[in-house]
Scaffold this motif. Structure first.
Motif, PDB file in Angstrom:
ATOM      1  N   ARG A 111      26.637  17.451   6.771  1.00  0.00           N
ATOM      2  CA  ARG A 111      25.855  18.767   6.614  1.00  0.00           C
ATOM      3  C   ARG A 111      24.340  18.476   7.089  1.00  0.00           C
ATOM      4  NH1 ARG A 111      26.967  20.606   0.715  1.00  0.00           N
ATOM      5  NH2 ARG A 111      27.591  18.225   0.428  1.00  0.00           N
TER       6      ARG A 111
ATOM      7  N   ASP B 248      21.865  22.855  -0.669  1.00  0.00           N
ATOM      8  CA  ASP B 248      22.999  22.240  -1.359  1.00  0.00           C
ATOM      9  C   ASP B 248      23.365  20.937  -1.491  1.00  0.00           C
ATOM     10  OD1 ASP B 248      23.878  24.774  -1.574  1.00  0.00           O
ATOM     11  OD2 ASP B 248      25.242  24.927  -0.007  1.00  0.00           O
TER      12      ASP B 248
ATOM     13  N   ALA C 153      21.033  19.593  -4.010  1.00  0.00           N
ATOM     14  CA  ALA C 153      21.330  19.920  -5.191  1.00  0.00           C
ATOM     15  C   ALA C 153      22.691  18.987  -5.638  1.00  0.00           C
ATOM     16  CB  ALA C 153      22.018  21.400  -5.316  1.00  0.00           C
ATOM     17  N   GLU C 154      23.551  18.784  -5.003  1.00  0.00           N
ATOM     18  CA  GLU C 154      24.625  17.943  -5.081  1.00  0.00           C
ATOM     19  C   GLU C 154      24.319  16.449  -5.191  1.00  0.00           C
ATOM     20  OE1 GLU C 154      27.352  19.000  -2.313  1.00  0.00           O
ATOM     21  OE2 GLU C 154      27.159  21.271  -2.749  1.00  0.00           O
TER      22      GLU C 154
ATOM     23  N   ILE D  77      19.844  26.195   4.187  1.00  0.00           N
ATOM     24  CA  ILE D  77      20.548  26.579   3.239  1.00  0.00           C
ATOM     25  C   ILE D  77      21.671  25.221   3.320  1.00  0.00           C
ATOM     26  CG2 ILE D  77      23.197  27.959   3.263  1.00  0.00           C
ATOM     27  CD1 ILE D  77      21.435  30.128   4.677  1.00  0.00           C
ATOM     28  N   LEU D  78      22.226  24.520   4.380  1.00  0.00           N
ATOM     29  CA  LEU D  78      22.608  23.264   4.343  1.00  0.00           C
ATOM     30  C   LEU D  78      21.992  22.346   3.478  1.00  0.00           C
ATOM     31  CD1 LEU D  78      23.825  23.164   7.951  1.00  0.00           C
ATOM     32  CD2 LEU D  78      25.122  23.464   6.022  1.00  0.00           C
TER      33      LEU D  78
END
Length: 322
Positions: A81, A125, A128-129, A121-122
């Motif tokens: 990503r 995420d 966050a992860e 957007i990628l």
């Protein structure tokens, strides 16, 4: 640090020419082999080496189709990503071009922002992860600048990166750009940041080159305002000279400096360029000797329109004098 064989060939501008493993990575990208791409990153434990490897992928033409398919096949993979995000960032910046904002059309800005929002957007995420994932936070410093989110947001993102990677040179280089006046900052803040990060980094790390880059940025700003005399006076001032010498001695010229570190090539080029532009050719010589034929587009693009020719010209003068 032992000096390599004196340079005898053409300047090698591509990182894939500096480090064979990066050439293998690019071949894996061109072959559309996601497994080989992931394997190429596995031995890279230095986050700055990973950042450079990421840029090699992003600079591979037309690789976005492969990367989208790889992400679709491995939706939880933070590396894939991040690689796709960097490719989208690269496409957007290529559309914008490196011109000052006044020379960039509204349509170019629109397309830049569209690509950067896809990248964001990628990356949001991924962060966050995987809150410790340096590559994503580093790339979000670039998207913050391109989306014009301001210095405060860029600082916040850098601080999140620095929580776990306090000496991330690539990330610091991106924030330094944000701190320059061309992106809404000021010179006092930019130079203070460069000095602080250079001194805080371990001896032998590339971070000292931030001092040289900040000086080159101010020189270019003065010269771009048609005040070449003021630009030369600034760069040749004793205090600037001393600051660069001290930074280099603690950084890439320190005995503990890693000669195999990917970012050391860019750091040596920055020191060589600032000394060359200031007319201190003998002091540029140790950096050119360490580089051999390994040149980088930045910062030689600041020195002349043909960065390869600028590197060769200044290298020849430096080695003759020092």
């Amino acid at each position: 640090m032992s000096a390599p064989t004196p340079p005898i060939g053409r300047p090698l501008l591509e990182p894939t020419e500096h480090f064979p493993a990066l050439a293998a990575l690019r071949s894996a990208v061109r072959a559309g082999d996601a497994r080989a791409v992931r394997a190429a990153f596995a031995p890279l434990t230095d986050e700055d080496d990973r950042a450079l490897a990421c840029s090699v992928v992003a600079r591979t033409p037309d690789c976005e189709t492969f990367l989208r398919e790889a992400v679709a096949g491995h939706p939880g993979d933070p590396l894939l990503r991040s690689l796709l995000a960097d490719r989208l960032i690269r496409i957007g910046w290529d559309i914008r071009t490196g011109q000052r904002a006044k020379h960039v059309s509204a349509r170019q800005f629109e397309q830049l922002h569209a690509h950067l929002r896809q990248a964001e957007i990628l990356l949001i995420d991924v962060c966050a992860e995987h809150p410790r994932y340096a590559l994503a936070w580093y790339l979000r410093l670039i998207t913050a600048r391109g989306l014009e989110l301001g210095g405060g947001e860029a600082r916040r993102r850098h601080d999140r990166l620095a929580e776990h990677h306090p000496h991330h040179y690539s990330g610091q280089s991106q924030l330094l750009q944000q701190l320059c006046p061309k992106w809404g900052g000021d010179w006092d803040t930019a130079h203070a940041f460069a000095r602080d990060r250079a001194r805080a980094a371990p001896e032998g790390a590339p971070n000292g080159a931030l001092v040289a880059v900040a000086q080159l940025e101010q020189y270019l700003d003065l010269a771009g305002n048609r005040d070449k005399a003021a630009a030369d006076t600034y760069l040749r001032a004793p205090e600037q000279h001393t600051a660069v010498l001290e930074a280099a001695a603690r950084s890439v010229l320190h005995p503990t400096a890693r000669t195999d570190a990917h970012q050391s090539v860019g750091a040596h080029n920055a020191f060589a360029a600032v000394h060359s532009v200031a007319g201190r050719h003998a002091e540029a010589a140790p950096h050119f000797r360490a580089l051999g034929d390994r040149a980088t587009e930045f910062p030689w693009g600041y020195v002349g329109p043909d960065h390869a020719a600028a590197f060769v010209r200044h290298r020849k003068t430096a080695l003759a004098k020092g």
